[in-house]
Write a protein that holds these residues in place. Structure first.
Motif, PDB file in Angstrom:
ATOM      1  N   THR A 167     -27.660 -29.988 -13.085  1.00  0.00           N
ATOM      2  CA  THR A 167     -27.181 -28.667 -13.494  1.00  0.00           C
ATOM      3  C   THR A 167     -26.350 -28.769 -14.774  1.00  0.00           C
ATOM      4  OG1 THR A 167     -27.139 -27.901 -11.205  1.00  0.00           O
ATOM      5  CG2 THR A 167     -25.819 -26.666 -12.785  1.00  0.00           C
ATOM      6  N   LYS A 168     -25.484 -29.771 -14.847  1.00  0.00           N
ATOM      7  CA  LYS A 168     -24.643 -29.970 -16.032  1.00  0.00           C
ATOM      8  C   LYS A 168     -25.510 -30.224 -17.265  1.00  0.00           C
ATOM      9  CE  LYS A 168     -22.810 -33.959 -16.865  1.00  0.00           C
ATOM     10  NZ  LYS A 168     -22.008 -35.214 -16.803  1.00  0.00           N
ATOM     11  N   LEU A 169     -26.494 -31.095 -17.130  1.00  0.00           N
ATOM     12  CA  LEU A 169     -27.361 -31.415 -18.257  1.00  0.00           C
ATOM     13  C   LEU A 169     -28.248 -30.230 -18.636  1.00  0.00           C
ATOM     14  CD1 LEU A 169     -28.445 -35.070 -17.361  1.00  0.00           C
ATOM     15  CD2 LEU A 169     -26.667 -34.340 -18.955  1.00  0.00           C
ATOM     16  N   LEU A 179     -36.970 -38.923  -8.065  1.00  0.00           N
ATOM     17  CA  LEU A 179     -36.085 -37.762  -8.104  1.00  0.00           C
ATOM     18  C   LEU A 179     -36.548 -36.656  -7.163  1.00  0.00           C
ATOM     19  CD1 LEU A 179     -35.409 -37.620 -11.950  1.00  0.00           C
ATOM     20  CD2 LEU A 179     -33.742 -38.153 -10.169  1.00  0.00           C
ATOM     21  N   SER A 180     -37.659 -35.998  -7.520  1.00  0.00           N
ATOM     22  CA  SER A 180     -38.141 -34.895  -6.693  1.00  0.00           C
ATOM     23  C   SER A 180     -39.560 -34.514  -7.088  1.00  0.00           C
ATOM     24  CB  SER A 180     -37.230 -33.675  -6.855  1.00  0.00           C
ATOM     25  OG  SER A 180     -37.852 -32.501  -6.357  1.00  0.00           O
ATOM     26  N   PRO A 239     -29.690 -35.320  -7.372  1.00  0.00           N
ATOM     27  CA  PRO A 239     -28.416 -35.212  -8.107  1.00  0.00           C
ATOM     28  C   PRO A 239     -28.224 -33.829  -8.751  1.00  0.00           C
ATOM     29  CG  PRO A 239     -30.003 -36.458  -9.397  1.00  0.00           C
ATOM     30  CD  PRO A 239     -30.642 -36.215  -8.063  1.00  0.00           C
ATOM     31  N   ARG A 240     -27.961 -32.844  -7.941  1.00  0.00           N
ATOM     32  CA  ARG A 240     -27.922 -31.447  -8.400  1.00  0.00           C
ATOM     33  C   ARG A 240     -26.833 -31.204  -9.442  1.00  0.00           C
ATOM     34  NH1 ARG A 240     -29.273 -27.097  -3.721  1.00  0.00           N
ATOM     35  NH2 ARG A 240     -30.724 -28.315  -2.452  1.00  0.00           N
ATOM     36  N   TYR A 280     -27.996 -41.981 -16.009  1.00  0.00           N
ATOM     37  CA  TYR A 280     -27.959 -41.370 -14.679  1.00  0.00           C
ATOM     38  C   TYR A 280     -29.132 -41.815 -13.807  1.00  0.00           C
ATOM     39  CZ  TYR A 280     -24.398 -38.209 -16.554  1.00  0.00           C
ATOM     40  OH  TYR A 280     -23.257 -37.689 -17.124  1.00  0.00           O
ATOM     41  N   LEU A 281     -30.302 -42.009 -14.412  1.00  0.00           N
ATOM     42  CA  LEU A 281     -31.463 -42.391 -13.614  1.00  0.00           C
ATOM     43  C   LEU A 281     -31.262 -43.748 -12.964  1.00  0.00           C
ATOM     44  CD1 LEU A 281     -34.331 -41.753 -12.675  1.00  0.00           C
ATOM     45  CD2 LEU A 281     -35.185 -42.926 -14.720  1.00  0.00           C
TER      46      LEU A 281
END
Length: 476
Positions: A126-128, A312-313, A121-122, A358-359
């Motif tokens: 990025t926003k956070l 996530l990654s 979820p880029r 979000y998670l």
């Protein structure tokens, strides 16, 4: 005259080129102790460079001790600057991750444990990240506490209670750089040389290595479709802990039922040992309701390990270790000596990512995608190999197990399969006691699109057919 090749097309400054070449010749003995060098005027004229270039190079070499200047006599090579060089041993690498990096990009790699990296979820991250960088106080940019940011530990304790039934206070959590560091901390926390550790067999080879490096003796307990066979736990042994993956056994995929979990707890009480729970891949369960943690049944004996690498990654390097109260302080000290603390800003972003929901939304989305890919892989296997294979361990996670009725995966067969542009992983690589899983392979699918899965299974079929045909022709 001292000749030094100068290459003006390089990005390396002329001063550095002159300095480096004279330095190297002194170190390797081409320029001998007490040998006189040309004057700066002579050398600058010979090399057709500014005299200032030579002056600065000589000054640097003098400051480093390679040259000495003698009033009225010139510049000389200093004594003791020769370094004898021994013949270098050829580089040798055997680590699995090195080998993975060498895999050709056209190879379809069925490696397990890799999420769909292209679906990270880029935008949200990025926003956070931007908000954290703008809003967080200056203190967040300094050194931090080893156990991790309180914001993340607090939100994580609520999330794990809700989703996994984990019973812990935020102070019982230590944020780690992935599950690997958590396991390394456990090994340093609990193991001394020659201590015994009971483990599932098969189990990830990397985990075996972590515990063996500390000097532990591994005592294997076989697994079946329901995980560790707890009836085989030895009553005449004194292990430091039992290592289990109860929610999703790796690699065979079983889920430990409540009866065996209770047996484990009784065993830990009788032998006064700990239980180390690796909550591997538990978020992506496709059949039945979510399974609660073992930790929730016995918080004072279970050390619980989790990670965000699969959710996530792997690049985030973010995991956690949940400890019984009496082990917390010692673990904090070990974590401090290990790396001071896990990156603070990433922790703050992750905390907000979890807190704002979000998670859970990301897991819900990915669960549908992974289930679709799992179903597609199973269909390809059944269509391609028909009744020649059995499929299991597919109810949870990002991989499944394929058992071939008449095919063993020796090193030679695996090499031939890779020549066809497909990479598979035998269960046998993760076995403590060898020889029990020669016909089983692990196929990871989370990172592969349907067309890659289909092509990979087609290539695998062709490779196996080719290998078997050649073997038959040799026998004839």
């Amino acid at each position: 005259m001292l000749w030094i090749p100068i290459d003006r097309s390089l990005d390396i400054p002329l001063i550095r080129q002159v300095h480096q070449q004279i330095r190297d010749r002194i170190l390797n003995g081409q320029l001998k102790s007490d040998e006189k060098l040309p004057s700066t005027r002579e050398l600058s004229s010979e090399l057709k460079v500014s005299r200032n270039v030579i002056l600065e190079a000589y000054d640097q070499l003098t400051a480093e001790g390679f040259l000495v200047s003698r009033m009225g006599s010139g510049t000389f090579v200093a004594a003791g600057a020769f370094l004898e060089h021994h013949k270098k041993e050829p580089s040798f690498y055997s680590s699995n991750w090195i080998e993975e990096n060498k895999i050709d990009e056209n190879t379809i790699n069925f490696r397990s444990g890799i999420p769909a990296l292209d679906l990270f979820p880029r935008k949200t991250w990025t926003k956070l990240s931007s908000a954290i960088l703008s809003d967080t106080p200056p203190s967040s940019f300094g050194y931090d506490i080893p156990e991790g940011r309180p914001e993340l530990r607090k939100v994580l304790s609520h999330y794990l209670l809700k989703t996994r039934g984990v019973d812990c206070h935020p102070d019982q959590i230590v944020i780690t750089s992935g599950a690997t560091q958590a396991m390394t901390l456990v090994s340093k926390l609990l193991i001394s040389p020659e201590d015994m550790v009971i483990m599932e067999d098969p189990i990830t080879n990397d985990i075996q290595t972590i515990f063996k490096t500390t000097g532990a003796e591994l005592y294997p307990i076989p697994v079946d479709e329901n995980g560790m066979k707890t009836s085989l736990l030895p009553l005449n042994k004194n292990p430091k802990f039992v290592f289990v993956t109860p929610s999703h056994q790796f690699p065979l995929g079983g889920t430990l039922p409540i009866q065996r979990r209770i047996q484990l707890i009784h065993y830990s009480r009788k032998t006064n040992c700990y239980l180390v729970e690796d909550d591997y891949d538990s978020e992506f369960r496709y059949e039945g309701p979510p399974v609660s943690s073992l930790q929730g049944l016995e918080p004072e004996r279970v050390l619980y390990i989790g990670s965000f690498s699969k959710i996530l990654s792997p690049a985030l390097r973010m995991g956690y270790l949940i400890l019984p109260l009496h082990l917390i302080e010692k673990c904090r000290k070990l974590k401090w000596f290990s790396d001071l603390h896990t990156p603070s800003l990433d922790q703050l972003v992750l905390a907000r990512f979890i807190k704002e929901g979000y998670l859970e939304r990301h897991i819900g989305k990915m669960k549908k995608i992974y289930k679709s890919r799992r179903d597609f892989l199973i269909n390809c296997l059944k269509t391609t190999f028909s009744k020649k294979v059995n499929i299991f361990g597919d109810s949870t996670g990002l991989h499944l197990i394929v058992e071939f009725n008449e095919q063993h995966f020796s090193k030679g067969v695996l090499e031939k399969i890779e020549l066809f542009g497909v990479k598979i992983y035998p269960v046998e690589d993760h076995a403590i006691e060898k020889g029990k899983h020669p016909n089983q392979i692990i196929l990871g699918y989370g990172h592969l699109k349907n067309e890659e899965i289909e092509e990979g299974i087609t290539r695998l079929c062709q490779a196996i057919y080719n290998a078997n045909t050649r073997n038959k022709s040799r026998l004839n």
